[in-house]
Design a protein around this motif. Sequence first.
Motif, PDB file in Angstrom:
ATOM      1  N   ALA A   1       4.243  -6.024 -10.397  1.00  0.00           N
ATOM      2  CA  ALA A   1       4.722  -4.631 -10.588  1.00  0.00           C
ATOM      3  C   ALA A   1       6.098  -4.392  -9.971  1.00  0.00           C
ATOM      4  O   ALA A   1       6.508  -3.288  -9.629  1.00  0.00           O
ATOM      5  N   ALA A  35       0.640  -1.445  -0.097  1.00  0.00           N
ATOM      6  CA  ALA A  35      -0.172   0.085   0.033  1.00  0.00           C
ATOM      7  C   ALA A  35       0.884   1.291   0.002  1.00  0.00           C
ATOM      8  O   ALA A  35       0.700   2.194   0.503  1.00  0.00           O
ATOM      9  N   ASN A  54       5.333  -1.829 -13.849  1.00  0.00           N
ATOM     10  CA  ASN A  54       6.660  -1.814 -13.202  1.00  0.00           C
ATOM     11  C   ASN A  54       7.685  -0.807 -13.931  1.00  0.00           C
ATOM     12  O   ASN A  54       8.514  -0.250 -13.184  1.00  0.00           O
ATOM     13  N   ASN A  86       3.725   3.587  -2.411  1.00  0.00           N
ATOM     14  CA  ASN A  86       3.419   4.753  -3.738  1.00  0.00           C
ATOM     15  C   ASN A  86       2.879   3.982  -4.920  1.00  0.00           C
ATOM     16  O   ASN A  86       1.910   4.669  -5.650  1.00  0.00           O
ATOM     17  N   ILE A  87       3.201   2.743  -5.258  1.00  0.00           N
ATOM     18  CA  ILE A  87       2.648   2.092  -6.511  1.00  0.00           C
ATOM     19  C   ILE A  87       1.425   1.389  -6.329  1.00  0.00           C
ATOM     20  O   ILE A  87       0.430   1.721  -7.056  1.00  0.00           O
ATOM     21  N   ASN A 115      10.713  -8.857  -0.322  1.00  0.00           N
ATOM     22  CA  ASN A 115       9.567  -9.347   0.414  1.00  0.00           C
ATOM     23  C   ASN A 115       8.714 -10.246  -0.194  1.00  0.00           C
ATOM     24  O   ASN A 115       7.838 -10.825   0.663  1.00  0.00           O
ATOM     25  N   PHE A 159       6.043   6.427 -10.021  1.00  0.00           N
ATOM     26  CA  PHE A 159       4.569   6.357  -9.745  1.00  0.00           C
ATOM     27  C   PHE A 159       4.000   7.605  -9.855  1.00  0.00           C
ATOM     28  O   PHE A 159       2.789   7.617 -10.302  1.00  0.00           O
ATOM     29  N   LEU A 171       4.866  -4.701  -3.592  1.00  0.00           N
ATOM     30  CA  LEU A 171       5.615  -4.514  -2.415  1.00  0.00           C
ATOM     31  C   LEU A 171       7.286  -4.741  -2.719  1.00  0.00           C
ATOM     32  O   LEU A 171       7.563  -5.141  -3.935  1.00  0.00           O
ATOM     33  N   ASN A 174      -0.959  -3.899   3.580  1.00  0.00           N
ATOM     34  CA  ASN A 174       0.340  -4.080   3.818  1.00  0.00           C
ATOM     35  C   ASN A 174       0.870  -5.048   4.626  1.00  0.00           C
ATOM     36  O   ASN A 174       0.199  -6.196   4.592  1.00  0.00           O
ATOM     37  N   SER A 175       2.043  -5.055   5.356  1.00  0.00           N
ATOM     38  CA  SER A 175       2.507  -5.980   6.034  1.00  0.00           C
ATOM     39  C   SER A 175       1.887  -6.201   7.439  1.00  0.00           C
ATOM     40  O   SER A 175       2.423  -7.073   8.165  1.00  0.00           O
ATOM     41  N   LYS A 176       1.054  -5.153   7.842  1.00  0.00           N
ATOM     42  CA  LYS A 176       0.821  -4.933   9.021  1.00  0.00           C
ATOM     43  C   LYS A 176      -0.868  -5.362   9.396  1.00  0.00           C
ATOM     44  O   LYS A 176      -1.425  -5.852   8.393  1.00  0.00           O
TER      45      LYS A 176
END
Length: 198
Positions: free
Chosen positions: A90, A10, A127, A12-13, A72, A131, A68, A32-34
């Motif tokens: 991307a 979640a 990609n 820039n891109i 990751n 952005f 991401l 996101n990762s959280k």
Amino acid sequence: MKKSFGIIGAGNIGKTIAAHLLKNGYTVKISNSKDPGTLKETIELLGNGATAVTAGEAAEADIVLLALPWKNVKNITSITNWNNKIVIDATNHFISPDMQVADLGDSSSSEVVQDLLPGARIVKAFNTLFFKILALNPVEGNGDRVLFISGEDPEAKAVVSELINDIGFAPVDLGSLAKGGKLQQAKGPLLLLNLIKL
Ligand SMILES: NC(=O)c1ccc[n+]([C@@H]2O[C@H](COP(=O)([O-])OP(=O)(O)OC[C@H]3O[C@@H](n4cnc5c(N)ncnc54)[C@H](OP(=O)(O)O)[C@@H]3O)[C@@H](O)[C@H]2O)c1
């Protein structure tokens, strides 16, 4: 009915592509990762049609976008069964803020992603543009901004091409992940190229 869309990342891109999708009537699940609660501001900014979810929930959508950091991607191998899923890659394989890239031997970066997400139907796309350029209106003068796509699965590429057309861009098919993927990936000749198709 429009296909459902899940975004993993979640930043820039991810937010930029989400905005184009929402503007064109898609619903977007973004992660996101959280905990999804940490995306409250992002959801407010994106507006109607956007929902915060876990990465695993985003991966349940008809089309999944990887937005991401490349390093990751290995962390999302087990969040779903990737078999047969249409996945837009991307990512760029930068591994440091000074734009160093991972050493991939002879593989393209999306082939490595393919190995990490077994069975996924990977289409490399979204990609190549910075952005802030991607965020602009894709229609310029008499033409549409070009987005390159590469992949092995013709049906997945057709779905992604249709999506790209639907949000106002012009898809240009470069062929396989091995050949086209290398042209459009980080350090490739097409990175950052901003073309308008008349
Ligand atoms: N920026 C550009 O102009 C641009 C253009 C083309 C392609 N790209 C590529 O797009 C990717 C994202 O770039 P970006 O600039 O958008 O990065 P960014 O702004 O740093 O955002 C990265 C996002 O990925 C999330 N993330 C990290 N690990 C995750 C995981 N395991 N599961 C779910 N979400 C995870 C981060 O969430 P947390 O906050 O929770 O860590 C963050 O929301 C990169 O591969 C980059 O090379 C970037």
